[in-house]
Write a protein that holds these residues in place. Structure first.
Motif, PDB file in Angstrom:
ATOM      1  N   MET A   1       0.654  -1.228  -0.206  1.00 40.51           N
ATOM      2  CA  MET A   1      -0.404   0.218   0.132  1.00 40.51           C
ATOM      3  C   MET A   1       0.573   1.284   0.088  1.00 40.51           C
ATOM      4  O   MET A   1       1.648   1.357   0.776  1.00 40.51           O
ATOM      5  N   THR A   2       0.734   2.479  -0.657  1.00 38.24           N
ATOM      6  CA  THR A   2       1.728   3.470  -0.786  1.00 38.24           C
ATOM      7  C   THR A   2       0.923   3.881  -0.095  1.00 38.24           C
ATOM      8  O   THR A   2      -0.159   4.202   0.813  1.00 38.24           O
ATOM      9  N   ALA A   3       2.138   5.335   0.820  1.00 38.30           N
ATOM     10  CA  ALA A   3       1.882   5.922   1.834  1.00 38.30           C
ATOM     11  C   ALA A   3       0.560   7.202   1.467  1.00 38.30           C
ATOM     12  O   ALA A   3      -0.514   7.529   2.265  1.00 38.30           O
ATOM     13  N   SER A   4       0.552   7.234   0.226  1.00 34.44           N
ATOM     14  CA  SER A   4       0.165   8.913   0.188  1.00 34.44           C
ATOM     15  C   SER A   4      -1.977   6.845  -0.488  1.00 34.44           C
ATOM     16  O   SER A   4      -2.937   8.265   0.543  1.00 34.44           O
ATOM     17  N   LYS A   5      -2.006   6.278  -0.780  1.00 34.47           N
ATOM     18  CA  LYS A   5      -3.624   5.615  -0.364  1.00 34.47           C
ATOM     19  C   LYS A   5      -3.667   5.831   1.059  1.00 34.47           C
ATOM     20  O   LYS A   5      -4.820   6.179   1.513  1.00 34.47           O
ATOM     21  N   SER A   6      -3.259   5.283   2.280  1.00 34.59           N
ATOM     22  CA  SER A   6      -2.842   5.446   3.064  1.00 34.59           C
ATOM     23  C   SER A   6      -3.130   6.395   4.061  1.00 34.59           C
ATOM     24  O   SER A   6      -4.460   6.788   4.967  1.00 34.59           O
ATOM     25  N   ILE A   7      -2.478   7.543   3.049  1.00 37.37           N
ATOM     26  CA  ILE A   7      -3.290   9.212   3.936  1.00 37.37           C
ATOM     27  C   ILE A   7      -4.622   8.956   3.661  1.00 37.37           C
ATOM     28  O   ILE A   7      -5.439  10.285   4.375  1.00 37.37           O
ATOM     29  N   LEU A   8      -5.058   9.241   2.122  1.00 37.75           N
ATOM     30  CA  LEU A   8      -6.162   9.480   1.553  1.00 37.75           C
ATOM     31  C   LEU A   8      -7.111   8.871   2.529  1.00 37.75           C
ATOM     32  O   LEU A   8      -7.661   9.173   2.666  1.00 37.75           O
ATOM     33  N   ARG A   9      -6.892   8.128   3.159  1.00 40.62           N
ATOM     34  CA  ARG A   9      -8.245   7.008   3.476  1.00 40.62           C
ATOM     35  C   ARG A   9      -8.161   7.267   4.613  1.00 40.62           C
ATOM     36  O   ARG A   9      -9.549   8.073   5.170  1.00 40.62           O
ATOM     37  N   GLU A  10      -7.455   7.783   5.672  1.00 39.07           N
ATOM     38  CA  GLU A  10      -7.799   8.479   6.945  1.00 39.07           C
ATOM     39  C   GLU A  10      -8.195  10.240   6.664  1.00 39.07           C
ATOM     40  O   GLU A  10      -9.579  10.019   7.631  1.00 39.07           O
ATOM     41  N   GLN A  11      -7.784  10.487   5.621  1.00 42.30           N
ATOM     42  CA  GLN A  11      -8.932  12.166   5.491  1.00 42.30           C
ATOM     43  C   GLN A  11     -10.348  12.357   4.502  1.00 42.30           C
ATOM     44  O   GLN A  11     -11.051  12.477   5.345  1.00 42.30           O
ATOM     45  N   MET A  12     -10.149  10.982   3.563  1.00 38.78           N
ATOM     46  CA  MET A  12     -11.591  10.411   3.542  1.00 38.78           C
ATOM     47  C   MET A  12     -12.364   9.997   4.753  1.00 38.78           C
ATOM     48  O   MET A  12     -13.677  10.334   5.094  1.00 38.78           O
ATOM     49  N   ARG A  13     -12.096   8.967   5.278  1.00 39.15           N
ATOM     50  CA  ARG A  13     -11.900   8.191   6.447  1.00 39.15           C
ATOM     51  C   ARG A  13     -13.196   9.419   7.546  1.00 39.15           C
ATOM     52  O   ARG A  13     -14.503   9.646   8.331  1.00 39.15           O
ATOM     53  N   ALA A  14     -12.192  10.639   7.795  1.00 38.57           N
ATOM     54  CA  ALA A  14     -12.523  11.623   8.692  1.00 38.57           C
ATOM     55  C   ALA A  14     -13.249  12.195   7.871  1.00 38.57           C
ATOM     56  O   ALA A  14     -14.530  13.009   8.955  1.00 38.57           O
ATOM     57  N   ARG A  15     -13.586  12.636   6.706  1.00 37.68           N
ATOM     58  CA  ARG A  15     -14.680  13.556   6.249  1.00 37.68           C
ATOM     59  C   ARG A  15     -16.469  12.743   6.163  1.00 37.68           C
ATOM     60  O   ARG A  15     -17.378  13.109   6.330  1.00 37.68           O
ATOM     61  N   LEU A  16     -15.724  11.256   6.027  1.00 38.64           N
ATOM     62  CA  LEU A  16     -17.305  10.346   5.541  1.00 38.64           C
ATOM     63  C   LEU A  16     -18.009  10.387   8.131  1.00 38.64           C
ATOM     64  O   LEU A  16     -19.027  10.855   7.790  1.00 38.64           O
ATOM     65  N   ALA A  17     -16.728  10.710   8.805  1.00 44.03           N
ATOM     66  CA  ALA A  17     -16.979  10.499  10.082  1.00 44.03           C
ATOM     67  C   ALA A  17     -17.716  11.846  10.105  1.00 44.03           C
ATOM     68  O   ALA A  17     -18.663  11.966  11.438  1.00 44.03           O
ATOM     69  N   GLY A  18     -17.705  12.580   9.235  1.00 45.67           N
ATOM     70  CA  GLY A  18     -18.177  14.457  10.512  1.00 45.67           C
ATOM     71  C   GLY A  18     -19.301  14.549   9.909  1.00 45.67           C
ATOM     72  O   GLY A  18     -20.128  15.702  10.110  1.00 45.67           O
ATOM     73  N   LEU A  19     -19.586  13.636   8.689  1.00 41.89           N
ATOM     74  CA  LEU A  19     -21.126  14.078   8.307  1.00 41.89           C
ATOM     75  C   LEU A  19     -22.379  13.647   8.982  1.00 41.89           C
ATOM     76  O   LEU A  19     -22.245  12.725   9.805  1.00 41.89           O
ATOM     77  N   PRO A  20     -23.455  14.694   9.061  1.00 42.36           N
ATOM     78  CA  PRO A  20     -24.857  14.418   9.481  1.00 42.36           C
ATOM     79  C   PRO A  20     -24.795  13.655   8.938  1.00 42.36           C
ATOM     80  O   PRO A  20     -25.651  13.476   7.794  1.00 42.36           O
ATOM     81  N   ALA A  21     -26.384  12.419   9.994  1.00 41.14           N
ATOM     82  CA  ALA A  21     -27.090  11.875   9.482  1.00 41.14           C
ATOM     83  C   ALA A  21     -27.728  12.164   8.441  1.00 41.14           C
ATOM     84  O   ALA A  21     -28.099  11.824   7.558  1.00 41.14           O
ATOM     85  N   ASP A  22     -28.518  13.037   8.493  1.00 38.68           N
ATOM     86  CA  ASP A  22     -29.581  13.962   7.942  1.00 38.68           C
ATOM     87  C   ASP A  22     -28.778  14.203   6.684  1.00 38.68           C
ATOM     88  O   ASP A  22     -29.503  13.624   5.784  1.00 38.68           O
ATOM     89  N   GLU A  23     -27.925  14.565   6.822  1.00 38.75           N
ATOM     90  CA  GLU A  23     -27.212  14.652   5.058  1.00 38.75           C
ATOM     91  C   GLU A  23     -26.952  13.296   4.579  1.00 38.75           C
ATOM     92  O   GLU A  23     -27.239  13.871   2.876  1.00 38.75           O
ATOM     93  N   VAL A  24     -26.520  12.219   5.444  1.00 41.14           N
ATOM     94  CA  VAL A  24     -25.907  10.760   4.475  1.00 41.14           C
ATOM     95  C   VAL A  24     -27.359  10.305   4.065  1.00 41.14           C
ATOM     96  O   VAL A  24     -27.741  10.321   2.990  1.00 41.14           O
ATOM     97  N   ARG A  25     -28.462  11.075   4.548  1.00 39.58           N
ATOM     98  CA  ARG A  25     -30.703  10.509   4.290  1.00 39.58           C
ATOM     99  C   ARG A  25     -30.325  10.773   2.639  1.00 39.58           C
ATOM    100  O   ARG A  25     -31.158  10.783   1.516  1.00 39.58           O
ATOM    101  N   ARG A  26     -29.982  13.119   2.576  1.00 41.79           N
ATOM    102  CA  ARG A  26     -30.252  13.429   1.475  1.00 41.79           C
ATOM    103  C   ARG A  26     -29.895  12.998   1.034  1.00 41.79           C
ATOM    104  O   ARG A  26     -29.898  12.910  -0.285  1.00 41.79           O
ATOM    105  N   HIS A  27     -28.404  13.207   0.415  1.00 39.08           N
ATOM    106  CA  HIS A  27     -27.461  12.568  -0.662  1.00 39.08           C
ATOM    107  C   HIS A  27     -27.971  11.114  -0.911  1.00 39.08           C
ATOM    108  O   HIS A  27     -27.569  10.752  -1.775  1.00 39.08           O
ATOM    109  N   SER A  28     -28.171  10.276   0.048  1.00 36.95           N
ATOM    110  CA  SER A  28     -28.517   8.857  -0.981  1.00 36.95           C
ATOM    111  C   SER A  28     -30.113   8.685  -0.778  1.00 36.95           C
ATOM    112  O   SER A  28     -29.239   8.040  -2.276  1.00 36.95           O
ATOM    113  N   ALA A  29     -30.646   9.643  -1.440  1.00 41.68           N
ATOM    114  CA  ALA A  29     -32.486   9.465  -1.827  1.00 41.68           C
ATOM    115  C   ALA A  29     -31.614  10.462  -3.087  1.00 41.68           C
ATOM    116  O   ALA A  29     -32.399   9.716  -3.905  1.00 41.68           O
TER     117      ALA A  29
END
Length: 186
Positions: A1-29
């Motif tokens: 696994m490249t370092a850039s993949k690892s860093i990007l995974r951490e960034q995207m996990r953090a961004r997803l974790a910060g999403l409010p549930a109502d926003e996830v519902r709106r985006h999903s619909a």
């Protein structure tokens, strides 16, 4: 696994974790509406769907809808590797499985050639169809054998200019977000 993949995974996990549930519902619909009119998906009689976790574009309701429409629905089941497993009743058949992801209690294995459309999870994607998964490689191994059209479901912010990719990574054909559909094949 490249370092850039690892860093990007951490960034995207953090961004997803910060999403409010109502926003996830709106985006999903909104993503479901985009998906419903995509010809490659609309015409598919057999669909392989990931089972959403955390703040991913939600698929539980979508899977229930597809079953109610009479479509054949498969979800990943882990038996040392992921395999397509048919389900007929999401609520009655699913239980906590490998990696804390819902899976069928009993596995009705379906040939990997059967699903005509594959709904693909990921942490990040780019317009070339490159996909950054969670890093274990299990879903890529399943996708390598898939013949159907591969459709990523993602939040707009998960679509990046470029995602690092290796030779073994499997590209998606389309990316569907709450605001657009990207045809990765041009």
């Amino acid at each position: 696994m490249t370092a850039s993949k690892s860093i990007l995974r951490e960034q995207m996990r953090a961004r997803l974790a910060g999403l409010p549930a109502d926003e996830v519902r709106r985006h999903s619909a909104a993503a479901w509406e985009q998906l419903a009119v995509l010809p490659a998906f609309a015409g598919a009689r057999a669909v392989m769907a990931y089972v959403s976790t955390d703040r991913e574009i939600e698929t539980h309701g979508l899977i229930r809808q597809l079953l109610a429409m009479g479509r054949q629905v498969c979800v990943p089941a882990f038996v040392g590797e992921y395999v397509p497993a048919e389900i007929r009743d999401f609520d009655a058949e699913m239980t906590q499985g490998q990696f804390d992801i819902l899976e069928p209690r009993s596995v009705r294995r379906v040939p990997v050639e059967t699903p005509e459309a594959w709904l693909v999870p990921g942490l990040a994607f780019d317009v070339s169809g490159n996909r950054l998964g969670r890093g274990r490689g299990f879903f890529d191994a399943l996708l390598r054998a898939a013949r159907g059209v591969k459709i990523a479901l993602a939040h707009d912010f998960q679509l990046l200019d470029e995602v690092p990719a290796d030779a073994q990574d499997v590209r998606v054909d389309f990316i569907v977000t709450e605001s657009r559909v990207v045809n990765c094949k041009g």
